[in-house]
Design a protein around this motif. Structure first.
Motif, PDB file in Angstrom:
ATOM      1  N   GLU A   1     163.143  90.669  67.143  1.00 59.90           N
ATOM      2  CA  GLU A   1     164.421  90.461  66.453  1.00 59.90           C
ATOM      3  C   GLU A   1     164.199  89.606  65.195  1.00 59.90           C
ATOM      4  N   ALA A   2     163.408  88.542  65.349  1.00 59.09           N
ATOM      5  CA  ALA A   2     163.128  87.665  64.197  1.00 59.09           C
ATOM      6  C   ALA A   2     162.368  88.447  63.121  1.00 59.09           C
ATOM      7  N   LYS A   3     161.454  89.275  63.561  1.00 63.33           N
ATOM      8  CA  LYS A   3     160.658  90.089  62.626  1.00 63.33           C
ATOM      9  C   LYS A   3     161.562  91.038  61.843  1.00 63.33           C
ATOM     10  N   ARG A   4     162.504  91.670  62.561  1.00 58.24           N
ATOM     11  CA  ARG A   4     163.430  92.628  61.908  1.00 58.24           C
ATOM     12  C   ARG A   4     164.261  91.917  60.830  1.00 58.24           C
ATOM     13  N   ARG A   5     164.785  90.749  61.206  1.00 56.34           N
ATOM     14  CA  ARG A   5     165.623  89.999  60.240  1.00 56.34           C
ATOM     15  C   ARG A   5     164.807  89.625  58.999  1.00 56.34           C
ATOM     16  N   TRP A   6     163.554  89.207  59.249  1.00 54.43           N
ATOM     17  CA  TRP A   6     162.700  88.814  58.115  1.00 54.43           C
ATOM     18  C   TRP A   6     162.441  90.022  57.212  1.00 54.43           C
ATOM     19  N   CYS A   7     162.141  91.160  57.842  1.00 55.18           N
ATOM     20  CA  CYS A   7     161.847  92.357  57.050  1.00 55.18           C
ATOM     21  C   CYS A   7     163.067  92.754  56.207  1.00 55.18           C
ATOM     22  N   GLU A   8     164.242  92.687  56.804  1.00 58.21           N
ATOM     23  CA  GLU A   8     165.469  93.032  56.058  1.00 58.21           C
ATOM     24  C   GLU A   8     165.669  92.082  54.881  1.00 58.21           C
ATOM     25  N   ARG A   9     165.399  90.798  55.142  1.00 60.94           N
ATOM     26  CA  ARG A   9     165.606  89.787  54.106  1.00 60.94           C
ATOM     27  C   ARG A   9     164.636  89.975  52.935  1.00 60.94           C
ATOM     28  N   VAL A  10     163.365  90.103  53.241  1.00 58.60           N
ATOM     29  CA  VAL A  10     162.379  90.122  52.145  1.00 58.60           C
ATOM     30  C   VAL A  10     162.322  91.492  51.457  1.00 58.60           C
ATOM     31  N   ALA A  11     162.790  92.541  52.172  1.00 55.32           N
ATOM     32  CA  ALA A  11     162.797  93.875  51.538  1.00 55.32           C
ATOM     33  C   ALA A  11     163.732  93.891  50.331  1.00 55.32           C
ATOM     34  N   GLN A  12     164.702  92.971  50.338  1.00 56.48           N
ATOM     35  CA  GLN A  12     165.655  92.923  49.218  1.00 56.48           C
ATOM     36  C   GLN A  12     165.165  92.036  48.072  1.00 56.48           C
ATOM     37  N   MET A  13     164.045  91.390  48.273  1.00 51.73           N
ATOM     38  CA  MET A  13     163.541  90.479  47.231  1.00 51.73           C
ATOM     39  C   MET A  13     162.637  91.235  46.274  1.00 51.73           C
ATOM     40  N   ASP A  14     162.605  90.724  45.079  1.00 47.66           N
ATOM     41  CA  ASP A  14     161.722  91.313  44.065  1.00 47.66           C
ATOM     42  C   ASP A  14     160.366  90.608  44.180  1.00 47.66           C
ATOM     43  N   ILE A  15     159.400  91.282  44.817  1.00 50.43           N
ATOM     44  CA  ILE A  15     158.109  90.625  45.108  1.00 50.43           C
ATOM     45  C   ILE A  15     156.951  91.429  44.513  1.00 50.43           C
ATOM     46  N   ASP A  16     156.178  90.755  43.693  1.00 48.26           N
ATOM     47  CA  ASP A  16     154.959  91.386  43.162  1.00 48.26           C
ATOM     48  C   ASP A  16     153.754  91.075  44.046  1.00 48.26           C
ATOM     49  N   MET A  17     153.761  89.879  44.628  1.00 48.78           N
ATOM     50  CA  MET A  17     152.617  89.477  45.466  1.00 48.78           C
ATOM     51  C   MET A  17     153.124  88.793  46.725  1.00 48.78           C
ATOM     52  N   LEU A  18     152.516  89.164  47.841  1.00 51.77           N
ATOM     53  CA  LEU A  18     152.821  88.511  49.116  1.00 51.77           C
ATOM     54  C   LEU A  18     151.539  87.800  49.546  1.00 51.77           C
ATOM     55  N   CYS A  19     151.630  86.469  49.622  1.00 48.53           N
ATOM     56  CA  CYS A  19     150.426  85.648  49.780  1.00 48.53           C
ATOM     57  C   CYS A  19     150.384  85.004  51.165  1.00 48.53           C
ATOM     58  N   PRO A  20     149.561  85.510  52.064  1.00 48.04           N
ATOM     59  CA  PRO A  20     149.483  84.918  53.393  1.00 48.04           C
ATOM     60  C   PRO A  20     148.526  83.723  53.445  1.00 48.04           C
ATOM     61  N   GLN A  21     148.584  82.993  54.532  1.00 46.01           N
ATOM     62  CA  GLN A  21     147.735  81.795  54.681  1.00 46.01           C
ATOM     63  C   GLN A  21     146.332  82.149  55.148  1.00 46.01           C
ATOM     64  N   HIS A  22     146.153  83.325  55.699  1.00 43.84           N
ATOM     65  CA  HIS A  22     144.812  83.799  56.090  1.00 43.84           C
ATOM     66  C   HIS A  22     144.624  85.200  55.510  1.00 43.84           C
ATOM     67  N   GLY A  23     143.445  85.475  54.993  1.00 45.64           N
ATOM     68  CA  GLY A  23     143.137  86.838  54.557  1.00 45.64           C
ATOM     69  C   GLY A  23     143.541  87.122  53.121  1.00 45.64           C
ATOM     70  N   ALA A  24     143.631  88.427  52.795  1.00 46.14           N
ATOM     71  CA  ALA A  24     143.821  88.839  51.398  1.00 46.14           C
ATOM     72  C   ALA A  24     145.288  88.942  51.019  1.00 46.14           C
ATOM     73  N   ILE A  25     145.521  88.908  49.704  1.00 40.08           N
ATOM     74  CA  ILE A  25     146.877  88.939  49.133  1.00 40.08           C
ATOM     75  C   ILE A  25     147.310  90.398  48.926  1.00 40.08           C
ATOM     76  N   TYR A  26     148.551  90.686  49.284  1.00 41.29           N
ATOM     77  CA  TYR A  26     149.122  92.020  49.059  1.00 41.29           C
ATOM     78  C   TYR A  26     149.793  92.012  47.685  1.00 41.29           C
ATOM     79  N   ARG A  27     149.582  93.069  46.939  1.00 40.35           N
ATOM     80  CA  ARG A  27     150.240  93.120  45.623  1.00 40.35           C
ATOM     81  C   ARG A  27     150.737  94.540  45.349  1.00 40.35           C
ATOM     82  N   GLY A  28     151.662  94.618  44.415  1.00 40.77           N
ATOM     83  CA  GLY A  28     152.207  95.920  44.016  1.00 40.77           C
ATOM     84  C   GLY A  28     152.821  96.654  45.194  1.00 40.77           C
TER      85      GLY A  28
END
Lengths: 205, 246
Positions: B199-226
């Motif tokens: 449920e928390a995951k779904r809410r987060w996905c709905e929230r961030v899907a509406q944001m204008d994001i070029d890069m998603l930067c996690p604390q471990h591993g590689a950065i997602y872009r585009g």
């Protein structure tokens, strides 16, 4: 690396913490025995009352032994308090060692100009903690000496009770047994305190 | 030593990724730290564990004066997130630590005073960095029960803490995700096990899907872009989490 915080490359604070734990365990044992003396002294007072005038001296000494056990418990209480303060300071010194190492590594790797000043400030803080620990160490040593003198007095009282027991006529046997137990227990405490005086916590500074 | 990579720059507004330490002991999980600077002030996102402090500090020092750090942002309370707090405070005792109110009396065990902590309410808040508005975005239960991500709408970058994290093999040390399908295999087990609530995951996905994001930067591993950003959000949305084993 050997510096003020380490002894022959090993953190002295870590060894100190173990030594304090052992001292504390010994003090707890002495407190338990001191409580036992209190109960024994109460019984001895009743016994002396039953024995009447022939055990008047024994009764006085039993009362003094009861006071002694209370004084000893108070004395051990203050030693326990000092021990807790020592644990607190040693914990800070242990934390200092880890933080200082990490800070030094960071400053060495980065050559940041502010780094040396931060390190110096940290070293000053470390020195303050070590100095406070040193003062507590000396205070604990002095308190142990006080406790030891008190126990020497307890030993004299127990030995006097043994002598007084001999005048107990019909009660001489039971009184001798009680005074012998007093003497044995005080000797046990004396040995414990003597071992504490020899702790490397006081000699390896 | 860790590497620094400027992943965004517009004048004095910068995002610097501090990543990959080849000298890191193998028993410590690899972490990414991010420095955001604006107008001479800086905020360090998930400053890392005490054991990696020397590597993070030296890398950051090569880009920025560490005494000018005005704050750290702790996405949650874990030791790999902020157990270095006391060491950063040595350089700047007045520095603030933004953290969920839930952890405001737990994280001080890592260091700091009552004045150090700025509590983030559950609904999130705006954090100002010398005029730059950053948004603390709720991400509770992903994985921590008091968890926040940080969004920079000007740079269009979302710092996503453990969401998007991947435990990569040693030979895959690229800064960015280059092959989403190959990369996401290293993220799947982590997300299934560490994330506790669908449920928390779904809410987060709905929230961030509406944001204008070029890069998603996690604390471990590689950065997602585009396009990989929304590819990740869709993938995460479909994933069943809170599962032990296969």
């Amino acid at each position: 690396m050997t510096n003020a915080l380490t002894v022959a490359g090993k953190p002295q604070a870590g060894a100190d913490l173990l030594r304090i734990v052992r001292i504390n365990e010994e003090i707890k044992a002495v407190v338990g025995v001191a409580f036992k003396i209190n109960i024994m002294a109460l019984n001895a007072i009743f016994l002396a009352k039953r024995a009447g005038t022939t055990a008047l001296g024994f009764g006085v000494l039993s009362n003094e032994l009861r006071v002694f056990s209370q004084d000893l418990r108070t004395c051990m209480g203050s030693l326990t308090d000092l021990i807790h303060r020592c644990v607190n300071e040693v914990s800070l010194v242990l934390q200092d060692i880890r933080h200082t190492k990490l800070l030094r590594d960071a400053v060495d790797l980065s050559a940041n100009p502010a780094g040396q000043a931060i390190l110096q400030r940290r070293e000053a803080g470390n020195a303050e903690h070590r100095s406070r620990l040193g003062a507590l160490r000396r205070q604990l040593q002095r308190s142990l000496e006080d406790a030891f003198r008190l126990v020497e007095l307890g030993g004299v009282l127990a030995k006097s009770a043994k002598i007084e027991a001999a005048y107990g006529q019909a009660f001489a046997g039971p009184l001798a047994q009680v005074s012998g137990e007093f003497d044995g227990i005080v000797e046990e405490i004396r040995n414990s305190l003597q071992a504490l005086r020899r702790s490397a916590f006081f000699s390896d500074q | 030593m860790k590497k620094t990579n400027v992943i965004y720059q517009d004048g004095d507004h910068k995002w610097v990724a501090i990543v990959r330490d080849p000298e890191r002991p193998g028993h410590l999980v690899d972490t990414n730290e991010y420095l955001v600077t604006h107008g001479g002030a800086g905020i360090l996102l998930d400053p890392g564990g005490a054991e990696v402090f020397p590597a993070v500090f030296s890398a950051l020092s090569s880009e920025f004066d560490p005494t000018a750090l005005s704050a750290v942002f702790a996405s949650h309370q874990d030791p790999d997130i902020c157990s270095s707090l006391a060491l950063w405070l040595e350089f700047n005792p007045g520095m603030r630590c933004y953290v969920s109110w839930l952890w405001s009396s737990f994280v001080p065990h890592f260091g700091g005073t009552a004045e150090t902590f700025a509590c983030i309410p559950d609904e999130g808040m705006e954090i100002s960095l010398n005029g730059l508005q950053l948004q603390a975005v709720p991400a509770h239960y992903l994985h921590s029960s008091g968890n926040f991500h940080l969004y920079d709408r000007q740079a269009k970058i979302l710092f996503s803490g453990d969401v998007g994290a991947a435990l990569l093999p040693a030979d895959q040390d690229g800064l960015f995700v280059e092959n989403f399908d190959a990369h996401i295999k290293h993220a799947e087990g982590f997300h299934r096990r560490w994330m506790g609530s669908n449920e928390a995951k779904r809410r987060w996905c709905e929230r961030v899907a509406q944001m204008d994001i070029d890069m998603l930067c996690p604390q471990h591993g590689a950065i997602y872009r585009g396009a990989d950003v929304h590819r990740f959000i869709s993938w995460f949305d479909d994933l069943q989490v809170g599962i032990v084993g296969s």
